[in-house]
Design a protein around this motif. Structure first.
Motif, PDB file in Angstrom:
ATOM      1  N   ASP A   1      17.242  -0.645  -1.169  1.00 45.68           N
ATOM      2  CA  ASP A   1      16.597  -1.938  -0.840  1.00 45.68           C
ATOM      3  C   ASP A   1      15.149  -1.866  -0.484  1.00 45.68           C
ATOM      4  N   ARG A   2      14.372  -0.802  -0.207  1.00 46.61           N
ATOM      5  CA  ARG A   2      13.130  -0.890  -0.222  1.00 46.61           C
ATOM      6  C   ARG A   2      12.272  -0.660  -1.395  1.00 46.61           C
ATOM      7  N   LEU A   3      12.982  -0.552  -2.497  1.00 45.83           N
ATOM      8  CA  LEU A   3      12.168  -0.594  -3.822  1.00 45.83           C
ATOM      9  C   LEU A   3      11.684  -1.984  -3.834  1.00 45.83           C
ATOM     10  N   ALA A   4      10.397  -2.112  -4.581  1.00 41.57           N
ATOM     11  CA  ALA A   4       9.608  -3.142  -4.942  1.00 41.57           C
ATOM     12  C   ALA A   4      10.418  -4.157  -5.835  1.00 41.57           C
ATOM     13  N   THR A   5      10.697  -5.339  -5.537  1.00 35.91           N
ATOM     14  CA  THR A   5      11.269  -6.385  -6.660  1.00 35.91           C
ATOM     15  C   THR A   5      10.203  -6.810  -7.370  1.00 35.91           C
ATOM     16  N   SER A   6      10.157  -6.404  -8.671  1.00 39.82           N
ATOM     17  CA  SER A   6       9.015  -7.046  -9.572  1.00 39.82           C
ATOM     18  C   SER A   6       9.397  -7.747 -10.657  1.00 39.82           C
ATOM     19  N   SER A   7       8.432  -8.627 -11.287  1.00 40.47           N
ATOM     20  CA  SER A   7       8.827  -9.328 -12.410  1.00 40.47           C
ATOM     21  C   SER A   7       8.625  -8.570 -13.788  1.00 40.47           C
ATOM     22  N   ALA A   8       8.208  -7.279 -13.554  1.00 39.15           N
ATOM     23  CA  ALA A   8       7.800  -6.301 -14.783  1.00 39.15           C
ATOM     24  C   ALA A   8       8.196  -4.738 -13.943  1.00 39.15           C
ATOM     25  N   PRO A   9       8.550  -3.910 -15.126  1.00 37.17           N
ATOM     26  CA  PRO A   9       8.860  -2.635 -14.610  1.00 37.17           C
ATOM     27  C   PRO A   9       7.457  -1.995 -14.009  1.00 37.17           C
ATOM     28  N   LEU A  10       7.720  -1.320 -12.934  1.00 39.99           N
ATOM     29  CA  LEU A  10       6.392  -0.671 -12.283  1.00 39.99           C
ATOM     30  C   LEU A  10       6.761   0.673 -12.364  1.00 39.99           C
ATOM     31  N   HIS A  11       5.682   1.659 -12.232  1.00 39.76           N
ATOM     32  CA  HIS A  11       5.898   2.991 -12.066  1.00 39.76           C
ATOM     33  C   HIS A  11       6.453   3.298 -10.893  1.00 39.76           C
ATOM     34  N   PRO A  12       7.373   4.472 -10.802  1.00 38.61           N
ATOM     35  CA  PRO A  12       8.172   4.746  -9.534  1.00 38.61           C
ATOM     36  C   PRO A  12       7.298   5.009  -8.252  1.00 38.61           C
ATOM     37  N   LEU A  13       6.195   5.516  -8.426  1.00 37.43           N
ATOM     38  CA  LEU A  13       5.184   5.591  -7.400  1.00 37.43           C
ATOM     39  C   LEU A  13       4.742   4.395  -6.620  1.00 37.43           C
ATOM     40  N   ILE A  14       4.695   3.441  -7.447  1.00 44.35           N
ATOM     41  CA  ILE A  14       4.218   2.359  -7.022  1.00 44.35           C
ATOM     42  C   ILE A  14       5.546   1.507  -6.372  1.00 44.35           C
ATOM     43  N   ALA A  15       6.760   1.393  -7.162  1.00 49.08           N
ATOM     44  CA  ALA A  15       7.964   0.769  -6.653  1.00 49.08           C
ATOM     45  C   ALA A  15       8.560   1.295  -5.549  1.00 49.08           C
ATOM     46  N   GLN A  16       8.164   2.610  -4.980  1.00 50.66           N
ATOM     47  CA  GLN A  16       8.662   3.100  -3.873  1.00 50.66           C
ATOM     48  C   GLN A  16       7.797   3.305  -2.765  1.00 50.66           C
ATOM     49  N   ARG A  17       6.383   2.850  -2.912  1.00 45.87           N
ATOM     50  CA  ARG A  17       5.572   3.013  -1.782  1.00 45.87           C
ATOM     51  C   ARG A  17       5.896   1.779  -1.096  1.00 45.87           C
ATOM     52  N   TRP A  18       5.917   2.302   0.459  1.00 48.97           N
ATOM     53  CA  TRP A  18       5.882   1.411   1.407  1.00 48.97           C
ATOM     54  C   TRP A  18       5.347   1.865   2.834  1.00 48.97           C
ATOM     55  N   SER A  19       5.287   1.176   3.966  1.00 47.28           N
ATOM     56  CA  SER A  19       4.738   1.625   5.129  1.00 47.28           C
ATOM     57  C   SER A  19       5.653   1.705   6.212  1.00 47.28           C
ATOM     58  N   PRO A  20       6.465   2.684   6.250  1.00 49.33           N
ATOM     59  CA  PRO A  20       7.307   2.797   7.369  1.00 49.33           C
ATOM     60  C   PRO A  20       6.951   3.221   8.687  1.00 49.33           C
ATOM     61  N   ARG A  21       7.655   3.010   9.870  1.00 50.08           N
ATOM     62  CA  ARG A  21       7.038   3.502  10.936  1.00 50.08           C
ATOM     63  C   ARG A  21       8.132   4.437  11.532  1.00 50.08           C
ATOM     64  N   ALA A  22       9.392   4.323  11.252  1.00 55.64           N
ATOM     65  CA  ALA A  22      10.207   5.300  11.841  1.00 55.64           C
ATOM     66  C   ALA A  22      10.007   6.565  11.008  1.00 55.64           C
ATOM     67  N   LEU A  23       9.335   7.641  11.799  1.00 59.76           N
ATOM     68  CA  LEU A  23       8.985   8.723  11.048  1.00 59.76           C
ATOM     69  C   LEU A  23       9.501  10.062  11.846  1.00 59.76           C
TER      70      LEU A  23
END
Length: 204
Positions: free
Chosen positions: A10-32
């Protein structure tokens, strides 16, 4: 090879067009993961990606100072973060200061220097995904303190601090961080961002 660094689907980007996985998967977590380390090869790859970012006239204004968790540079970088960022960024495997060479050897302003740092930092963040890592970019730090404790030249402007690490295993993160990292992701729709013909007239 692209590594799936985001175990929560559910962290994958929801987009109106297919995105490259690197972009769809990128997010900014704090729990490391406070025990995870970053290999020399992975860290080098992050900065190679940053090095090949575009810049005005190939001026390449981006510079980086990196500290690994436990070393002196990491401690100094952690110390200049805002209190809120200090609360979670200490678990990162590395902290990185992104800075801009704002003036050249002649003392003249380098055009779009901060923009160059931004492009390099985004390359770094996307390469982090490819390496199975996460990169969280932070503006919440004391720039003057960073300038002082890192002895930056007068021609260099601190721009961003980036925490790089691995996601904490499910169920191991502090509750407050886990709650923030599971909030729904959202972006403005394209019809509010991209116009044609005249301002406000949606292109999509």
């Amino acid at each position: 090879m692209i590594v799936d660094a985001v175990p929560q689907s559910d962290r994958l980007a929801t987009s109106s067009a297919p995105l490259h996985p690197l972009i769809a998967q990128r997010w900014s977590p704090r729990a490391l993961d406070p025990a995870a380390t970053i290999s020399d090869d992975a860290l080098r790859a992050l900065f190679e990606a940053a090095r090949w970012a575009p810049s005005w006239g190939n001026s390449q204004p981006a510079r980086f100072l990196v500290g690994r968790r436990g070393d002196d540079t990491f401690g100094r970088l952690l110390g200049v973060l805002s209190r809120g960022n200090q609360g979670w960024a200490g678990a990162a495997g590395a902290l990185v200061l992104g800075a801009a060479v704002a003036r050249d050897d002649k003392g003249e302003l380098v055009p779009y220097a901060e923009y160059g740092v931004a492009l390099a930092a985004q390359n770094l963040a996307l390469q982090a995904v490819a390496e199975g890592l996460a990169a969280h970019q932070m503006s919440g730090f004391d720039k003057e303190a960073a300038r002082s404790v890192l002895d930056l030249p007068a021609t260099v402007e601190p721009v961003i601090v980036i925490a790089v690490g691995r996601l904490a295993a499910p169920g191991t993160a502090p509750a407050d961080l886990a709650e923030r990292d599971t909030r729904p992701r959202s972006r403005h729709p394209l019809n509010e961002l991209v116009f044609t013909g005249e301002w406000g007239q949606s292109a999509f």
